[in-house]
Design an enzyme around this catalytic site. Structure first.
Site: not given
Length: 409
Positions: A61, A311
């Site tokens: 992110k 991720s």
């Protein structure tokens, strides 16, 4: 690279992703690509793990958040930024803002895990706890943006965000140029869209496969309908991809460039997290392990070499304990049995002795003597056992039956 509200649907190009990569130099880590012998044997081809769980703030992110905030006009930076998130995006926005000298306010649900709240504050953001679910938190953040003029930083629905996330795709092609399949988790779609733009622009032959949790799978019905549609009450342990509606901007890219979107079960997510921990020695959150879950679900479905994008690794320790136990149960390594026995001195010790013979490790014992369902001389025992797999579970059951016990659940 800056977009106004009117430009929010501008296509994301390879040049945008390359520009984001230059902007992120010295900010985001080029994360490791680790081979997995266990998964490679299972798939029958090389499998590599792209370790974004080792990125700064613990997930990808930071990439998109930094590119989005760095692209703001001076007057926009002066107004500050605001975001809403249960964890990963919050930390990405907080650190990106601190690095760029921009004031940040992050709204988080009241039930957000304390480690994530603490980390977001430590990165320099003002944290405001509001609402019980992310939708309520999101509404509060947007209201704050309207009232104060702060720029709302969406977690996935903006071209700058997608371009930043696409730098993961560039790194994959640099680190594993022979890749034939890339598996990536999908929530709102920012990461999958960014990777698809980068990869398909340079290597259209590489298959990009998105993975969603079955209980929060908004993309399959949306792709079928040709427009983003909402899933009511999405439910999954994988909070990083627990998104009820695809983003408008990533949806168009995913529909055009992502070859397939698959779904995985909660059992498969648990087993994937456990495998990453035991076999790869990597702490990965359920959303981050979704590509590995897809490999476990149907290992023969993917042409290798395969790259699975891990991720994120921001998992709450309490959730980790529950998920690991769930994963052990899904693999037949955790067994719960309920049975009745005669309530007399030494009966429980005799039962435990029968279990020790077959090497079952007793984790927990619940002993009930007073219940309307029980006879005067009966007791009910519930046992939680650690076992070695399905075959051992069957052996435990057989040993209990041979010892004269009737398993009732």
């Amino acid at each position: 690279m800056s977009y106004s509200t009117a430009d929010s649907f501008r296509p994301v190009t390879l040049d945008d992703v390359r520009g984001a990569q230059k902007m992120l130099s010295g900010v985001a880590r080029v994360t490791a690509m680790e081979g997995s012998r266990h998964l490679s044997q299972m798939v029958g081809a090389p499998v590599h793990l792209k370790c974004e769980n080792l990125q700064r703030t613990g997930s990808f992110k930071l990439r998109g958040a930094y590119v989005r905030i760095a692209g703001l006009l001076p007057e926009e930076r002066a107004a500050g930024v605001v975001a809403a998130s249960a964890g990963n995006h919050a930390q990405g926005v907080a650190l990106a803002s601190a690095l760029l000298g921009v004031r940040s306010t992050v709204f988080m649900p009241k039930g957000a895990p304390l480690p994530k709240v603490s980390a977001t504050r430590d990165y320099g953001a003002e944290v405001r706890l509001h609402g019980q679910v992310v939708d309520e938190t999101l509404a509060a953040a947007q209201e704050y943006a309207t009232e104060t003029g702060a720029v709302f930083i969406h977690p996935f629905d903006h071209p700058d965000i997608i371009a930043g996330q696409g730098t993961v795709g560039l790194e994959i092609l640099e680190q594993c140029p022979e890749a034939r399949t890339i598996l990536v988790g999908i929530g709102g779609g920012g990461l999958a869209a960014g990777i698809a733009v980068a990869v398909k622009s340079l290597r259209p032959d590489v298959r990009v496969v998105g993975v969603q949790a079955a209980g929060a799978a908004a993309y399959p019905p949306s792709l079928a309908a040709g427009r983003p549609v909402s899933v009511e009450n999405p439910a999954t342990m994988a909070d990083g991809i627990k998104v009820g509606r695809p983003g408008d901007v990533p949806f168009g890219i995913v529909g055009e460039l992502v070859d397939e979107v698959r779904t995985v079960s909660e059992d498969e997510l648990s087993a994937a997290l456990l495998l990453c921990l035991e076999r790869a020695k990597l702490v990965v959150e359920p959303a981050g392990a979704s590509p590995v879950a897809a490999l476990l679900s149907e290992p023969g479905a993917f042409e290798g070499p395969v790259v699975a994008v891990l991720s994120g690794g921001n998992v709450d320790p309490v959730l980790m304990e529950r998920v690991l136990r769930h994963g052990m149960a899904a693999q037949g390594r955790y067994l719960a049995v309920r049975l009745r026995l005669t309530d007399r001195p030494g009966a429980l010790a005799t039962l435990l002795g029968a279990l020790s013979v077959v090497d079952a490790n007793v984790l927990d014992v619940s002993h009930v003597r007073t219940d309307p369902r029980l006879g005067l001389t009966e007791a009910e025992v519930e046992l939680h056992l650690e076992t070695k797999g399905p075959a051992h579970c069957a052996e435990v059951g057989q040993a209990l039956r041979e010892a004269g016990y009737t398993v009732i659940g």
